[in-house]
Write an enzyme that holds these catalytic residues in place. Structure first.
Site, PDB file in Angstrom:
ATOM      1  N   CYS A   1      -4.438  -3.423   4.023  1.00 53.12           N
ATOM      2  CA  CYS A   1      -4.015  -2.977   5.346  1.00 53.12           C
ATOM      3  C   CYS A   1      -5.110  -3.105   6.410  1.00 53.12           C
ATOM      4  O   CYS A   1      -5.411  -4.196   6.880  1.00 53.12           O
ATOM      5  CB  CYS A   1      -3.499  -1.538   5.253  1.00 53.12           C
ATOM      6  SG  CYS A   1      -2.512  -1.000   6.676  1.00 53.12           S
TER       7      CYS A   1
ATOM      8  N   LYS B   1      -9.844   0.548  -1.988  1.00 50.79           N
ATOM      9  CA  LYS B   1     -10.027   0.152  -0.594  1.00 50.79           C
ATOM     10  C   LYS B   1     -11.428   0.528  -0.123  1.00 50.79           C
ATOM     11  O   LYS B   1     -11.873   1.670  -0.277  1.00 50.79           O
ATOM     12  CB  LYS B   1      -8.964   0.847   0.267  1.00 50.79           C
ATOM     13  CG  LYS B   1      -8.920   0.410   1.716  1.00 50.79           C
ATOM     14  CD  LYS B   1      -7.757   1.101   2.430  1.00 50.79           C
ATOM     15  CE  LYS B   1      -7.631   0.692   3.880  1.00 50.79           C
ATOM     16  NZ  LYS B   1      -6.484   1.366   4.543  1.00 50.79           N
TER      17      LYS B   1
ATOM     18  N   GLU C   1       0.847  -1.185   0.000  1.00 46.14           N
ATOM     19  CA  GLU C   1       0.000   0.000   0.000  1.00 46.14           C
ATOM     20  C   GLU C   1       0.890   1.246   0.000  1.00 46.14           C
ATOM     21  O   GLU C   1       1.949   1.262   0.623  1.00 46.14           O
ATOM     22  CB  GLU C   1      -0.878  -0.017   1.258  1.00 46.14           C
ATOM     23  CG  GLU C   1      -1.753   1.205   1.443  1.00 46.14           C
ATOM     24  CD  GLU C   1      -2.421   1.230   2.811  1.00 46.14           C
ATOM     25  OE1 GLU C   1      -3.568   1.684   2.915  1.00 46.14           O
ATOM     26  OE2 GLU C   1      -1.769   0.794   3.797  1.00 46.14           O
TER      27      GLU C   1
END
Length: 576
Positions: free
Chosen positions: A445, A393, A334
């Site tokens: 994440c 995301k 990321e």
């Protein structure tokens, strides 16, 4: 000085007995002697003896009187600390059992006010050290505020556990209540914060196979049930030694609360396998590193991109030299390109050259602005065609990627609003890239903490999972190890290989049985290359989804309803 009570004064209430002979004391040579009188009680202080001994005695007695009230509070706070110690990077997973055993002791038979306070102390003892990394770069204010809010959920669980502790089979109801509290924390406020789920502390534990049965709720329930059951077993054992009056049903429940989770975990071991079902893939995880840790990371965007491109070119040279196997695809972390490669030709050229050097597709973590929206995006970059697919995301981080209550927070501290000058937007679709014929599910994440965000990639066909992350803003704190443990639990939960590419470490390759086979250090440039198994079967946890959590919440509601009803009936019978 003499003090006396006349026999005509009222006697002790309710005794109905004649006062015993009283005594009189006198000092002879500094020694107090006592003389018995009938009907008069008198005390004397010897010559030279200070009256100050009386206040000292009073203070000691006051402390002694308060000790029984302070002990449960101290036990609740310390058992919370013990639970924290059971979490990574330590491998002391078994400490969760005595932590909940002591917590159960502190709560058993208490009223709702005591349960609320003791639960809050347990939450503070657990979450204050667990989440200290949230204040590494922004100071203690946000850290303390987060803990204060999250501990409220634990306080409410404490109220519930105190209530059900008077019921038969109370460890079952109490453990279900804990999972209900976790379910609430994972959803509110601001879309939830599941960090600190009991399951995430069990990556090295004997209970881990239960993740494949019912996901993190079942794994966490088993651990908490075993802890409460341990206390109940010890309590009944001491009770049996004193009175020999222990109900067989209560003893059976205590024994089953301890043994069933362990036996269940052993029985679930066949669900855990690292065998390939759909062949294998050779994967490369690149950790380019960052120039320096901290929030200045965002000011180092070009350097971070260059570092990851350089490490990829170095890997390509090793492949050409025959030192490592050629990967089928490469995974970047990321934020490995916080410069938008769709808007910046220079960034696009850097990524394109790295992809051509290695000669295989790369998943690049970028920050992209599209149609006025800022997106945390994974970009599938083909060495010949360039960007061919994206994943945005979906579970973005409050106060990190978007700022709730912006006007209120700005009134408190302008610096905090400047750290998140523009809010990120959420993606809406699962992300599964087809890379060299392999279906790779993307879980970016923070998303790894959310059950639904991982499961959706597997049900969408992922044969393996990648968790690209950026932990550079948290320096060398325990955060990266806590997140790595989550990925290990997810590997077992869904029986998939999990890769964890991180900008600054710790990056890792995790087998479907939860074992870490390779890992990097922190704040170093490195790469990992390994052939990994691909799997397509679904575990019971994958198929059931949220159903086990709903079932446990219903169990908790049933136990709480029973306890409340029993309390109401009890008050009515007493005429209260």
């Amino acid at each position: 000085m003499w003090t006396a009570r006349h026999p005509d004064l009222p006697k002790r209430c309710g005794t109905g007995r004649q006062e015993p002979a009283a005594t009189s004391d006198r000092a002879v040579g500094g020694v107090v002697t006592r003389r018995t009188l009938r009907g008069v009680t008198a005390t004397a202080t010897s010559v030279g003896e200070s009256d100050r001994t009386q206040p000292q005695t009073t203070r000691v007695s006051r402390v002694a009187a308060r000790l029984p009230r302070l002990l449960p509070a101290a036990a609740a706070a310390l058992s919370g600390v013990l639970l924290y110690v059971s979490f990574p990077p330590r491998t002391l997973w078994w400490l969760a059992l005595p932590a909940f055993a002591v917590f159960g002791w502190a709560l058993r038979g208490r009223g709702w006010k005591a349960g609320l306070g003791l639960g809050y102390l347990f939450g503070l003892g657990f979450l204050l050290p667990l989440l200290v990394w949230t204040g590494v770069e922004v100071g203690p204010g946000p850290w303390l505020a987060l803990v204060a809010i999250e501990a409220l959920f634990v306080a409410l669980v404490g109220v519930g556990v105190a209530a059900v502790s008077k019921l038969p089979a109370w460890p079952v109801w109490a453990a279900a209540l804990w999972i209900a509290g976790e379910a609430a924390r994972a959803r509110v406020p601001f879309e939830g914060f599941p960090w600190g789920k009991i399951a995430f502390g069990q990556a090295d534990g004997v209970f881990l196979p239960l993740a494949a049965v019912g996901g993190t709720p079942v794994l966490g329930f088993a651990v908490v049930l075993c802890g409460f059951g341990l206390y109940e077993a010890v309590r009944l054992a001491f009770l049996a030694r004193r009175t020999t009056e222990v109900r067989r049903s209560a003893a059976a429940v205590a024994l089953l609360s301890v043994t069933v989770p362990v036996v269940g975990a052993l029985a679930a071991r066949p669900l855990v396998s690292d065998k390939a079902e759909d062949g294998t893939a050779t994967v490369a995880v690149v950790q380019g590193n960052v120039p320096r840790a901290g929030l200045d990371f965002n000011a180092q965007r070009r350097a971070v991109l260059d570092y990851h491109a350089r490490e990829t070119r170095r890997l390509a040279a090793e492949v050409e030299a025959g030192e490592v196997d050629r990967p089928d695809f490469v995974l970047w972390p990321e934020n490995s390109s916080d410069i938008d490669p769709f808007a910046n030709a220079d960034a696009r050229l850097v990524i394109d050259r790295a992809a051509k050097a290695i000669g295989v597709p790369i998943s690049v973590g970028g920050v992209v602005e599209r149609e006025g929206k800022l997106l945390n995006e994974q970009i599938l970059w083909d060495p010949d065609e360039g960007p061919v697919d994206t994943y945005d995301k979906r579970q973005i981080q409050p106060f990190g990627e978007y700022l709730p209550l912006r006007s209120l927070i700005g009134a408190i501290n302008d610096d905090w609003t400047s750290m998140v000058s523009q809010d990120f937007s959420r993606g809406t679709e699962p992300g599964v890239f087809t890379m060299a014929g392999t279906k790779v599910g993307l879980v970016t994440c923070y998303e790894a903490a959310f059950d639904w965000a991982v499961r959706s990639e597997v049900t969408d066909g992922a044969q393996m999972i990648s968790v690209p992350s950026n932990n550079a803003t948290f320096d060398r704190s325990e955060m990266t190890y806590q997140q790595l443990a989550m990925s290990r639990v997810r590997a077992v939960e869904h029986s998939r290989t999990v890769t964890v590419p991180v900008t600054s470490g710790v990056s890792a390759i995790i087998m479907p049985d939860g074992r870490i086979t390779q890992r990097t250090g922190m704040f170093v440039a490195d790469s990992l290359v390994q052939e990994v198994p691909l799997r397509s079967s679904e575990t019971p946890a994958t198929r059931l989804g949220v159903a086990p959590e709903i079932a446990l919440v219903l169990v908790a509601a049933g136990g709480l309803g029973w306890a409340v009803g029993a309390g109401v009936r009890g008050r009515r019978s007493r005429g209260v």
